[in-house]
Design an enzyme around this catalytic site. Structure first.
Site, PDB file in Angstrom:
ATOM      1  N   CYS A   2     -23.461   2.212  36.137  1.00 37.51           N
ATOM      2  CA  CYS A   2     -24.678   1.451  36.371  1.00 37.51           C
ATOM      3  C   CYS A   2     -25.736   2.415  36.893  1.00 37.51           C
ATOM      4  CB  CYS A   2     -24.442   0.381  37.413  1.00 37.51           C
ATOM      5  SG  CYS A   2     -23.049  -0.674  37.004  1.00 37.51           S
ATOM      6  N   TRP A  74     -23.691  -2.020  33.859  1.00 36.45           N
ATOM      7  CA  TRP A  74     -22.703  -1.888  32.788  1.00 36.45           C
ATOM      8  C   TRP A  74     -21.448  -2.520  33.367  1.00 36.45           C
ATOM      9  CZ3 TRP A  74     -17.898   0.346  31.889  1.00 36.45           C
ATOM     10  CH2 TRP A  74     -17.544   0.538  30.548  1.00 36.45           C
ATOM     11  N   GLY A 101     -20.236   2.077  40.602  1.00 32.94           N
ATOM     12  CA  GLY A 101     -18.896   2.605  40.837  1.00 32.94           C
ATOM     13  C   GLY A 101     -17.881   1.486  40.799  1.00 32.94           C
ATOM     14  N   GLU A 488     -20.569   4.779  16.885  1.00 32.88           N
ATOM     15  CA  GLU A 488     -21.112   4.322  18.168  1.00 32.88           C
ATOM     16  C   GLU A 488     -22.526   3.778  18.073  1.00 32.88           C
ATOM     17  OE1 GLU A 488     -21.284   7.200  21.358  1.00 32.88           O
ATOM     18  OE2 GLU A 488     -21.826   8.783  19.980  1.00 32.88           O
ATOM     19  N   HIS A 504      -1.484  12.270   3.972  1.00 34.46           N
ATOM     20  CA  HIS A 504      -0.359  11.838   4.813  1.00 34.46           C
ATOM     21  C   HIS A 504      -0.559  10.432   5.359  1.00 34.46           C
ATOM     22  CE1 HIS A 504       1.401  15.788   4.482  1.00 34.46           C
ATOM     23  NE2 HIS A 504       0.208  16.300   4.762  1.00 34.46           N
ATOM     24  N   LYS A 603     -23.921   5.913  29.266  1.00 39.17           N
ATOM     25  CA  LYS A 603     -24.040   7.368  29.110  1.00 39.17           C
ATOM     26  C   LYS A 603     -23.096   8.129  30.027  1.00 39.17           C
ATOM     27  CE  LYS A 603     -26.665  10.939  27.629  1.00 39.17           C
ATOM     28  NZ  LYS A 603     -26.118  11.162  26.295  1.00 39.17           N
TER      29      LYS A 603
HETATM   30  C1  F6R Z   1     -20.762  10.259  22.472  1.00 41.46           C
HETATM   31  C2  F6R Z   1     -20.831  10.438  23.899  1.00 41.46           C
HETATM   32  C3  F6R Z   1     -19.561  10.346  24.680  1.00 41.46           C
HETATM   33  C4  F6R Z   1     -19.545  11.455  25.736  1.00 41.46           C
HETATM   34  C5  F6R Z   1     -18.331  11.283  26.652  1.00 41.46           C
HETATM   35  C6  F6R Z   1     -18.222  12.398  27.671  1.00 41.46           C
HETATM   36  O1  F6R Z   1     -22.019  10.334  21.890  1.00 41.46           O
HETATM   37  O2  F6R Z   1     -21.869  10.640  24.440  1.00 41.46           O
HETATM   38  O3  F6R Z   1     -18.456  10.418  23.853  1.00 41.46           O
HETATM   39  O4  F6R Z   1     -19.500  12.682  25.080  1.00 41.46           O
HETATM   40  O5  F6R Z   1     -18.429  10.056  27.320  1.00 41.46           O
HETATM   41  O6  F6R Z   1     -19.360  12.447  28.465  1.00 41.46           O
HETATM   42  P1  F6R Z   1     -19.721  13.734  29.296  1.00 41.46           P
HETATM   43  O7  F6R Z   1     -20.042  14.812  28.341  1.00 41.46           O
HETATM   44  O8  F6R Z   1     -20.877  13.325  30.149  1.00 41.46           O
HETATM   45  O9  F6R Z   1     -18.502  14.061  30.115  1.00 41.46           O
END
Ligand code: F6R
Length: 608
Positions: A2, A74, A101, A488, A504, A603
């Site tokens: 969030c 989120w 969190g 995604e 396979h 994100k």
């Molecule tokens: C895909 C994407 C996610 C992040 C993953 C790791 O577009 O953004 O798959 O790559 O959640 O995030 P980080 O790099 O912040 O550890």
């Protein structure tokens, strides 16, 4: 996952909070809310929906106040409902808080509070926290927050308003990021830097367990035991325009477009034809580098795919034994870490819970950890022994694009440094590769100019609901990344396989309704991949090929060819990933999807 913001100062807080939440919306966007202190009481407004819905809600309301907090959610505990949206308040309306969190022991605490007659209106752990604070509170906020921290297990960034204190707000941080902003006569806090950029570039990253009191122009910080502490002020070198769309329809379009610049700035000052200098945050000497035998690369999602590319280049340029793993697996495996092992953790956000846990595991086993991240003040950046920053600028689109490019740049720098300084590469070859790497930002810019061709392919293929992505060697991780991008943001089912694996099992899926997107640059495995294309074609799957300029053979095999410039095999991922990002972007746009905020995603994945 969030986003939280807090403000106190002379400005009308509603505007500051809405603007701050907009800049944090990439962290979560299923509901939003704010609380405003008007000097005598605290008013809470929350909605299911986006920050724009919250803006419409508060538009007609006279929310007068210059102190407040905001939240964009989120969902973790409890569904997406108005009751579960933040801010949450205690039964007397004395405390209001927003939380990012997960509090792991919230059910135990909730049981205890219920047995004392406390009732709950939501399913969230956050309501439990504010009601626990209300029970603990003994008139002294610092003492009460210290006790609160002792009782909570899990991760939290809390921003708290007290009805009896119209002069400021309190923050508590454990496991989830919280940044304070400093300016004359004002106080800010947020989960990430972008909301602070319009007001200040001087920030303080709270550390594990910290408690902060923020008043106009002043900040006091205590550690988890309530002892006063000083935390350094960092000057951010991002400017506000870096977190804007800059005329592009979406952040993702802008961020794809920035990739030449990003790669240039990742390499800048670190690479020349005579050597690699990873900078002052990497503290290795020659003896350490020569003593290495093994390297473990650990990450999640797109960052993991960057590590799969790195695996191939490290194997080619060094004599190290290379192992790559997904952080959520690695953290629970019986990995062997010795003095001869370098562990590398790659995370654009630096806050991914599994990657952090994997890093802590390696540290507890005595291993040496390098972090590769885009965020200087992130938890990963602060916990690792050595740090390599991407310098990609803020990435707001939820789908990672430019940070993938930065990660490739950083990982190639690492591979070249190891190969060169350990003597695995001869100096002439190392210098030639350095030159190749230095030229790449220009090559990337040339590919970006071909967006129109990719858009035409997207127009032709956007109606299909299933795709198979294939690639071999350096192109296999790029096929994985291309499929991830497509699923995604456009919600199109896309699976990726190493091309040789197709027969396979996945070949059973092939039929005229399942196009195959094959990444097939002219490299050492070209002929092998071409045989796989023929196998797919024989099953009447439409073939879309990402292929090199001048490759005429592919025209006879594929229904559609997206051209990329020729380049040396080991550098092809920098080039071939771009049309796949653009393809996903255009398909999502043509299918009317929410590109920057795809459903169910966030994100920064700060929960396990
Ligand atoms: C895909 C994407 C996610 C992040 C993953 C790791 O577009 O953004 O798959 O790559 O959640 O995030 P980080 O790099 O912040 O550890």
């Amino acid at each position: 996952m969030c986003g939280v913001v807090g403000y106190v100062g002379p400005r009308k807080v509603v505007g500051v909070i809405l603007e701050g939440l907009r800049r944090l919306e990439y962290r979560g966007y299923d509901s939003a809310g704010m609380a405003v202190h008007d000097g005598s009481s605290i008013r809470v407004e929350k909605v299911v929906g986006k920050v724009s819905d919250l803006a419409s809600r508060v538009e007609g309301i006279n929310l007068d106040g210059t102190l407040g907090v905001g939240h964009t959610r989120w969902a973790t505990h409890g569904g997406v409902t108005g009751e579960n949206a933040h801010p949450h308040r205690d039964q007397d309306g004395r405390f209001v808080l927003v939380h990012n969190g997960i509090v792991e022991n919230y059910l135990d605490i909730r049981d205890q509070l219920e047995s004392r007659g406390v009732s709950f209106y939501s399913q969230t752990d956050s309501e439990v926290v504010v009601k626990l604070l209300s029970q603990i509170y003994d008139g002294d906020m610092l003492r009460s927050l210290t006790e609160l921290g002792r009782r909570l297990e899990g991760s939290y960034a809390l921003v708290i308003l007290s009805k009896d204190d119209p002069g400021g707000f309190y923050c508590v941080r454990k496991g989830s990021p919280l940044v304070l902003g400093l300016t004359e006569g004002e106080g800010f806090c947020a989960s990430d830097v972008p909301p602070l950029l319009p007001y200040t570039k001087d920030v303080i990253y709270l550390e594990e367990g910290d408690i902060a009191e923020v008043r106009p122009g002043s900040v006091r910080i205590w550690d988890k035991d309530g002892r006063p502490v000083e935390r350094p002020v960092h000057r951010i070198d991002w400017d506000v325009s870096m977190a804007e769309k800059d005329g592009y329809p979406h952040y993702m379009a802008k961020e794809i477009h920035e990739q030449g610049t990003v790669l240039r700035s990742t390499l800048k000052g670190r690479l020349s034809e005579s050597g690699v200098d990873l900078g002052d945050d990497v503290h290795w000497d020659g003896d350490f580098l020569r003593s290495l035998r093994r390297i473990n690369l650990v990450a999640c999602g797109t960052s993991y795919y960057a590590c799969l590319v790195a695996e191939r280049v490290l194997e080619r340029w060094t004599s190290l034994d290379v192992k790559v793993d997904i952080a959520s697996e690695y953290r629970y495996r019986d990995v062997k870490i010795g003095a001869d092992t370098l562990a590398v953790f790659v995370s654009q956000s630096g806050e991914t819970a599994d990657t952090l846990a994997a890093q802590r595991k390696v540290r507890s086993l005595g291993g040496r950890c390098l972090g590769i991240t885009n965020v200087r003040g992130s938890t990963l950046a602060r916990e690792v022994h050595d740090l390599l920053l991407l310098k990609a600028g803020p990435e707001i689109g939820v789908a990672a694009t430019k940070t993938f490019m930065g990660q490739l740049g950083a990982l190639y720098l690492l591979a070249l440094k190891l190969g060169w300084e350990r003597g695995d590469l001869n100096p002439v070859e190392a210098s030639r590769l350095a030159y190749g790497l230095l030229k790449l930002p220009y090559e990337v810019e040339r590919v970006l100019e071909r967006d129109g061709d990719v858009k035409a392919a997207a127009e032709r293929f956007c109606g299909y609901d299933d795709f198979l992505f294939l690639g071999r060697g350096f192109s296999y991780p790029i096929a994985l990344e291309g499929a991830l991008k497509l699923k995604e943001i456009s919600y199109v089912h896309a699976e990726a396989y190493a091309a040789g694996e197709m027969k396979h099992g996945p070949i059973a899926l092939l039929e005229p309704n399942v196009p195959v997107m094959v990444v097939i640059p002219k490299d050492g495995l070209y002929e092998k991949t071409l045989s796989n294309v023929q196998e797919a074609r024989a099953r009447k799957s439409p073939i879309v090929a990402v292929a090199s300029d001048g490759d005429d053979l592919i025209d006879q095999m594929a229904d559609w060819v997206i051209r990329i410039p020729r380049c040396e095999e080991c550098f092809s991922p920098f080039i071939s990933v771009i049309p796949l990002q653009q393809f996903a972007y255009h398909v999502a746009q043509l299918r009317g999807c929410e590109i920057d905020q795809p459903r169910n995603l966030a994100k920064s994945v700060t929960v396990e």
